[in-house]
Design a protein around this motif. Structure first.
Motif, PDB file in Angstrom:
ATOM      1  N   LEU A 213       0.817  -1.211   0.000  1.00 37.80           N
ATOM      2  CA  LEU A 213       0.000   0.000   0.000  1.00 37.80           C
ATOM      3  C   LEU A 213       0.854   1.264   0.000  1.00 37.80           C
ATOM      4  CD1 LEU A 213      -2.799  -1.044   2.531  1.00 37.80           C
ATOM      5  CD2 LEU A 213      -2.937  -0.953   0.031  1.00 37.80           C
ATOM      6  N   LEU A 214       1.961   1.244   0.760  1.00 43.75           N
ATOM      7  CA  LEU A 214       2.831   2.420   0.799  1.00 43.75           C
ATOM      8  C   LEU A 214       3.460   2.664  -0.567  1.00 43.75           C
ATOM      9  CD1 LEU A 214       4.230   4.726   2.246  1.00 43.75           C
ATOM     10  CD2 LEU A 214       5.971   3.098   3.049  1.00 43.75           C
ATOM     11  N   GLY A 215       3.923   1.595  -1.200  1.00 44.27           N
ATOM     12  CA  GLY A 215       4.494   1.741  -2.539  1.00 44.27           C
ATOM     13  C   GLY A 215       3.473   2.240  -3.536  1.00 44.27           C
ATOM     14  N   THR A 216       2.230   1.740  -3.420  1.00 41.98           N
ATOM     15  CA  THR A 216       1.162   2.195  -4.311  1.00 41.98           C
ATOM     16  C   THR A 216       0.904   3.684  -4.123  1.00 41.98           C
ATOM     17  OG1 THR A 216       0.124   0.009  -4.241  1.00 41.98           O
ATOM     18  CG2 THR A 216      -1.246   1.857  -4.955  1.00 41.98           C
ATOM     19  N   ALA A 217       0.879   4.127  -2.852  1.00 44.25           N
ATOM     20  CA  ALA A 217       0.640   5.546  -2.571  1.00 44.25           C
ATOM     21  C   ALA A 217       1.775   6.413  -3.105  1.00 44.25           C
ATOM     22  CB  ALA A 217       0.477   5.757  -1.065  1.00 44.25           C
ATOM     23  N   LEU A 218       3.016   5.972  -2.904  1.00 45.56           N
ATOM     24  CA  LEU A 218       4.162   6.750  -3.391  1.00 45.56           C
ATOM     25  C   LEU A 218       4.150   6.846  -4.913  1.00 45.56           C
ATOM     26  CD1 LEU A 218       7.005   5.422  -1.056  1.00 45.56           C
ATOM     27  CD2 LEU A 218       6.073   7.745  -1.086  1.00 45.56           C
ATOM     28  N   SER A 219       3.871   5.731  -5.587  1.00 51.65           N
ATOM     29  CA  SER A 219       3.850   5.764  -7.056  1.00 51.65           C
ATOM     30  C   SER A 219       2.698   6.629  -7.556  1.00 51.65           C
ATOM     31  CB  SER A 219       3.735   4.349  -7.624  1.00 51.65           C
ATOM     32  OG  SER A 219       2.462   3.784  -7.359  1.00 51.65           O
ATOM     33  N   ALA A 220       1.529   6.509  -6.910  1.00 48.77           N
ATOM     34  CA  ALA A 220       0.367   7.286  -7.337  1.00 48.77           C
ATOM     35  C   ALA A 220       0.616   8.779  -7.163  1.00 48.77           C
ATOM     36  CB  ALA A 220      -0.868   6.861  -6.562  1.00 48.77           C
ATOM     37  N   LEU A 221       1.141   9.170  -5.993  1.00 46.85           N
ATOM     38  CA  LEU A 221       1.386  10.590  -5.744  1.00 46.85           C
ATOM     39  C   LEU A 221       2.510  11.114  -6.639  1.00 46.85           C
ATOM     40  CD1 LEU A 221       1.130  10.617  -1.834  1.00 46.85           C
ATOM     41  CD2 LEU A 221      -0.508  11.592  -3.463  1.00 46.85           C
ATOM     42  N   GLY A 222       3.552  10.317  -6.821  1.00 49.62           N
ATOM     43  CA  GLY A 222       4.670  10.750  -7.660  1.00 49.62           C
ATOM     44  C   GLY A 222       4.272  10.932  -9.112  1.00 49.62           C
ATOM     45  N   PHE A 251       9.412  13.910  -8.842  1.00 51.23           N
ATOM     46  CA  PHE A 251      10.660  13.145  -8.915  1.00 51.23           C
ATOM     47  C   PHE A 251      11.084  12.645  -7.535  1.00 51.23           C
ATOM     48  CE2 PHE A 251      11.313  15.393 -13.039  1.00 51.23           C
ATOM     49  CZ  PHE A 251      11.500  14.266 -13.817  1.00 51.23           C
ATOM     50  N   ALA A 252      10.889  13.466  -6.507  1.00 51.55           N
ATOM     51  CA  ALA A 252      11.259  13.062  -5.145  1.00 51.55           C
ATOM     52  C   ALA A 252      10.409  11.872  -4.683  1.00 51.55           C
ATOM     53  CB  ALA A 252      11.098  14.241  -4.187  1.00 51.55           C
ATOM     54  N   LEU A 253       9.118  11.937  -4.933  1.00 49.74           N
ATOM     55  CA  LEU A 253       8.226  10.840  -4.539  1.00 49.74           C
ATOM     56  C   LEU A 253       8.543   9.557  -5.305  1.00 49.74           C
ATOM     57  CD1 LEU A 253       4.912  12.883  -4.340  1.00 49.74           C
ATOM     58  CD2 LEU A 253       5.941  11.623  -2.434  1.00 49.74           C
ATOM     59  N   LEU A 254       8.853   9.674  -6.576  1.00 50.39           N
ATOM     60  CA  LEU A 254       9.192   8.485  -7.357  1.00 50.39           C
ATOM     61  C   LEU A 254      10.532   7.907  -6.937  1.00 50.39           C
ATOM     62  CD1 LEU A 254       7.899   9.515 -10.905  1.00 50.39           C
ATOM     63  CD2 LEU A 254       6.895   7.875  -9.312  1.00 50.39           C
ATOM     64  N   ALA A 256      11.612   8.012  -3.834  1.00 50.96           N
ATOM     65  CA  ALA A 256      11.239   7.291  -2.607  1.00 50.96           C
ATOM     66  C   ALA A 256      10.541   5.971  -2.952  1.00 50.96           C
ATOM     67  CB  ALA A 256      10.336   8.161  -1.749  1.00 50.96           C
ATOM     68  N   PHE A 257       9.731   5.975  -4.013  1.00 54.06           N
ATOM     69  CA  PHE A 257       9.053   4.756  -4.456  1.00 54.06           C
ATOM     70  C   PHE A 257      10.065   3.691  -4.871  1.00 54.06           C
ATOM     71  CE2 PHE A 257       7.550   2.504  -8.324  1.00 54.06           C
ATOM     72  CZ  PHE A 257       6.626   1.660  -7.713  1.00 54.06           C
ATOM     73  N   VAL A 258      11.070   4.088  -5.649  1.00 53.65           N
ATOM     74  CA  VAL A 258      12.092   3.132  -6.094  1.00 53.65           C
ATOM     75  C   VAL A 258      12.836   2.558  -4.888  1.00 53.65           C
ATOM     76  CG1 VAL A 258      14.262   2.909  -7.363  1.00 53.65           C
ATOM     77  CG2 VAL A 258      12.351   4.154  -8.379  1.00 53.65           C
ATOM     78  N   ARG A 259      13.203   3.398  -3.930  1.00 52.98           N
ATOM     79  CA  ARG A 259      13.897   2.918  -2.734  1.00 52.98           C
ATOM     80  C   ARG A 259      13.010   1.947  -1.952  1.00 52.98           C
ATOM     81  NH1 ARG A 259      16.738   7.678   0.548  1.00 52.98           N
ATOM     82  NH2 ARG A 259      17.564   5.813   1.600  1.00 52.98           N
ATOM     83  N   ARG A 260      11.727   2.245  -1.895  1.00 57.30           N
ATOM     84  CA  ARG A 260      10.789   1.355  -1.212  1.00 57.30           C
ATOM     85  C   ARG A 260      10.720  -0.001  -1.909  1.00 57.30           C
ATOM     86  NH1 ARG A 260       7.549  -0.429   3.050  1.00 57.30           N
ATOM     87  NH2 ARG A 260       5.741  -1.518   2.160  1.00 57.30           N
ATOM     88  N   GLN A 261      10.683  -0.006  -3.233  1.00 59.76           N
ATOM     89  CA  GLN A 261      10.577  -1.258  -3.984  1.00 59.76           C
ATOM     90  C   GLN A 261      11.818  -2.122  -3.819  1.00 59.76           C
ATOM     91  OE1 GLN A 261       7.369  -1.903  -5.529  1.00 59.76           O
ATOM     92  NE2 GLN A 261       7.320  -0.228  -4.045  1.00 59.76           N
ATOM     93  N   ARG A 262      12.960  -1.497  -3.606  1.00 59.12           N
ATOM     94  CA  ARG A 262      14.194  -2.259  -3.417  1.00 59.12           C
ATOM     95  C   ARG A 262      14.264  -2.932  -2.052  1.00 59.12           C
ATOM     96  NH1 ARG A 262      18.703   2.002  -5.861  1.00 59.12           N
ATOM     97  NH2 ARG A 262      18.384   1.494  -8.074  1.00 59.12           N
TER      98      ARG A 262
END
Length: 524
Positions: A213-222, A251-254, A256-262
């Motif tokens: 859910l956190l990754g989904t939110a970060l990708s959606a907002l980014g 770009f900042a949110l995306l 953070a999304f990439v770091r979350r996915q890793r």
């Protein structure tokens, strides 16, 4: 554990082409709807009293929903079944289209368009994810070519259909038109597409994994921040504090999304897919091609309509040589890739695309349509020769249990790249247009309308009976278009150099895991 490599059950059945027809019909309605609404915007402005900001949201709301929802749609398709989610997307698209024909306010139209974007976000990646389950690897490039042509066909055909409907019916007909097409696509998909039963038996354990859910939110907002900031560029400019802040936040949110996915054990997107050179470079080169072609398709209809004087129907028909080139490339690339390898074919396609763009950059306001048809056909030939093997390369590297994630990632990156490309190349077009536009003797208020667009200049010239302004606007727009074509050609050359250097040299991609077989008894 990798699924054993097995030829799909439909590989030798004529039914596979009917299944492909069902898939292409589903993406064709998305392509049509993406452009058909543009023709209706002036009518919506008049009949519903929509202002410019609301008109922008009619297009922008759809684009935002489409861009944001594709990544989760791909993962959900992998977990619960590609066919099941695809049917849900087609149904949602049809219901939203029916609602669009019945609403009577601008706010309701905006809401309908957002729901249409959600449906499209399910249709696009999941229809592509089903292709490897229907076609053997040797025929996958041809299937990808037909699928790609169906998505591209909506671009010129949408205005043709929209123009005809608005000439004969009310504005709601542009939504109602989708309903019978959706019904046909839904029936065909139910009957012809392989069932999810076999693949879900093999992959059911993944449905128990927690959803990110956190990754989904970060990708959606980014993605929302990035796309919305890009949408605002034409009205506020690249240097607007709001635009810059929104793009930086995106770009900042995306990031953070990439770091979350890793870090997470159950990511929304499997970034390890990029460890495969085939997926990495197949995806990036498809983005380069999409960037260039979206730029070309942004300026060419305006040239055909405003400079050459065609209506919406005539403009749509005159873009068809690009589709013809794409279809010719489907057969060409299918025959060449097994002999020469994807690297050489993709490189050659990108160079053809560059040649078409550079030829288009020599266009003048008085050349007429014949010359334009020539370089459009060459552009389409290069487009298809490059994008079909690049997409096939990326798809061929996907594991069976992550086909939805892979195709949704591929589609999302291309979608966002196309949006950024249109914004950047649109700014270049505007700069070139304004640099050559002569407004001597034109009243200030009328001059502002002429600066806004070439169609605005045409209207002012007709109102003031000023042929000098008309000629100047056409020359200025053609100059701006030529700059865009030069940029597209340069992008294509850069992509060709990258393809020649980095695309794997083998004629086939090595998949991370083989395609899940589809037993004949599991067909729906």
């Amino acid at each position: 554990m990798a699924t054993p490599a097995t030829t799909p059950a439909l590989a030798d059945s004529p039914r596979r082409w009917l299944a492909l027809a069902a898939l292409t019909l589903s993406v064709l309605i998305v392509g049509l709807d993406g452009t058909i609404i543009n023709v209706a915007l002036p009518t919506l402005s008049t009949d519903l009293g929509a202002d410019s900001a609301q008109l922008q949201w009619i297009g922008g709301g759809y684009l935002l929903a489409l861009s944001v929802a594709m990544l989760p749609a791909g993962l959900l398709g992998d977990r619960y079944g590609h066919k099941r989610l695809l049917l849900g997307g087609i149904t949602l698209f049809g219901l939203a289209s029916l609602a669009g024909a019945l609403v009577s306010s601008t706010a309701a139209v905006i809401a309908v368009r957002a729901v249409l974007g959600l449906g499209a976000a399910m249709i696009m990646p999941l229809s592509m994810a089903i292709l490897p389950r229907v076609f053997a690897k040797s025929e996958l490039p041809k299937a990808v070519a037909v699928w790609t042509a169906a998505t591209a066909l909506g671009m010129p055909v949408g205005p043709v259909v929209g123009g005809w409907l608005l000439n004969h019916f009310w504005w709601g007909s542009v939504f109602l038109f989708n309903v019978p097409v959706v019904a046909l696509a839904l029936t065909a998909a139910l009957w012809l597409l392989p069932s999810d039963r076999s693949r879900t038996r093999i992959q059911l354990p993944t449905t128990k994994a927690p959803f990110d859910l956190l990754g989904t939110a970060l990708s959606a907002l980014g993605i929302t921040a990035l796309v919305y900031g890009t949408i605002r560029i034409p009205t506020e400019g690249w240097t607007s504090p709001f635009v810059l802040a929104t793009l930086v936040a995106g770009f900042a949110l995306l990031t953070a999304f990439v770091r979350r996915q890793r870090k997470t054990a159950h990511p929304l997107v499997d970034l390890t897919l990029f460890r495969s050179r085939a997926f990495l470079w197949g995806t990036l080169l498809a983005v380069f091609v999409n960037f260039a072609v979206m730029g070309i398709l942004f300026v060419v209809p305006q040239y055909l309509e405003a400079v050459l004087g065609n209506d919406a129907l005539g403009t749509g028909l005159r873009v068809l040589p690009l589709i013809g080139g794409l279809m010719a490339a489907a057969t060409l690339s299918e025959a060449l890739v097994p002999k020469l390898g994807a690297r050489k074919v993709i490189t050659a396609g990108l160079l053809l695309l560059a040649a078409g763009a550079f030829l288009g950059a020599t266009t003048t306001a008085t050349d007429g349509y014949g010359f334009t048809a020539l370089w459009l056909a060459l552009t389409g030939l290069g487009f298809g020769t490059a994008v079909v093997p690049a997409t096939s390369l990326a798809m061929g590297s996907l594991p069976a249990d992550a086909a939805g994630q892979g195709t949704s990632l591929l589609e999302t990156v291309q979608q966002v790249g196309g949006v950024l490309g249109v914004a950047g190349l649109g700014s270049l077009l505007s700069a070139g247009y304004l640099a050559r536009l002569t407004l001597t003797g034109v009243p200030s208020e009328a001059a502002g309308a002429a600066r806004d667009s070439v169609s605005g200049a045409d209207a002012v010239a007709a109102q003031l009976h000023n042929p000098e302004l008309l000629a100047s606007a056409h020359v200025a727009f053609t100059h701006g278009m030529n700059l865009v074509m030069l940029a597209c050609g340069a992008i294509s050359v850069l992509a060709a150099l990258l393809a020649a250097r980095f695309v794997p040299g083998s004629t086939t991609a090595q998949p991370v895991a083989a395609t899940t077989p589809v037993p004949a008894e599991s067909l729906a």
